[in-house]
Write an enzyme that holds these catalytic residues in place. Sequence first.
Site, PDB file in Angstrom:
ATOM      1  CB  CYS A   1      -1.379  -6.353  10.695  1.00  0.00           C
ATOM      2  SG  CYS A   1       0.419  -6.565  10.739  1.00  0.00           S
TER       3      CYS A   1
ATOM      4  CB  CYS B   1       0.653  -6.173   7.635  1.00  0.00           C
ATOM      5  SG  CYS B   1       0.899  -7.420   8.914  1.00  0.00           S
ATOM      6  CG  ASP B   2      -2.318  -3.989   6.067  1.00  0.00           C
ATOM      7  OD1 ASP B   2      -1.638  -4.643   5.256  1.00  0.00           O
ATOM      8  OD2 ASP B   2      -3.291  -4.471   6.681  1.00  0.00           O
TER       9      ASP B   2
END
Length: 320
Positions: A141, A144-145
């Site tokens: 992701c 997300c990261d």
Amino acid sequence: MSDKIHKVIIIGSGPAGWTAALYTSRANLEPLVFEGNIDKGHLPGGQLMTTTEVENFPGYPEGVDGYQMMQDFQKQAEKFGTKTISQSITKVDLSKRPFTLWADDEKVYQTESLIIATGASAKYLGLEAEKTFMNKGVSACATCDGALPRFRNQPVVVIGGGDTAMEEANFLSRFASTVHIVHRRDKFRASPIMAQRTLQNPKIKVHWFSVVENIVGDNTGVTGVILKNVKTGETSPLPVTGYFSAIGHQPNTQLFTGVLDADETGYLITKAPTTATNIDGVFACGDVQDKIYRQAITAAGSGCAAALDCTRWLEAQEGH
């Protein structure tokens, strides 16, 4: 079989499941949550349980460990009366109400309504090193990261050739020094506009006819990958600090195959704008029905919607 007929049972315990539990418990529905049996390959808490740092969930200005976040969600839901069972559901009968569910400890449960929050699992290549370096440079992701310190101004690699891979690569180019896309063919599967945007991005380099043979690293995490040219068989090292798998997700819907309406990839279909499925009294929320956003915050919002839909549906049944 238990003599008790529950008002609502929730299958799944990620952001969607716990939020649905919070809202239904505050509505005095005494929800029962099946969080999953880790011995059966069902990780309680969902994908966030393997995420070491969450920086994009409102309310955590310093970021939060994904495991701790899910513990907080669970504690808050249980404060209002949610009961949790650390088992997986292995079979369902949704042909009549009350619905019947079988857990993997062979106990049988009945419920007037059902909320499905079983999530989706990211697909990986199957390399042992993907597990070794999970959350130490390995991710599925970018949203997300991608902004985490270990990836900023560092080279990273993206695996895949579809729209997801293009989106991930372009997003990562905001932070990484170089984004390497590894694709086994000489043409992307992505839509033409997404492929063109990617190829025109000066920070993205494509390795055609290539696959990742292995991931290498040390105690700090990923330090590189080994590429293999599928035409020549030659291998070469590629220094990177991040490895992003962008080959898709698999919704955890096998339990409902042939029972609930789903799209061609298995995501449950809900009656927009609600979370209702094709069976009255059954609702779906979170990544199990969302193949577009797949974020903790959207999953939580979806869990809230499912709880409200379910509560109103139960009230309507009582009125008849």
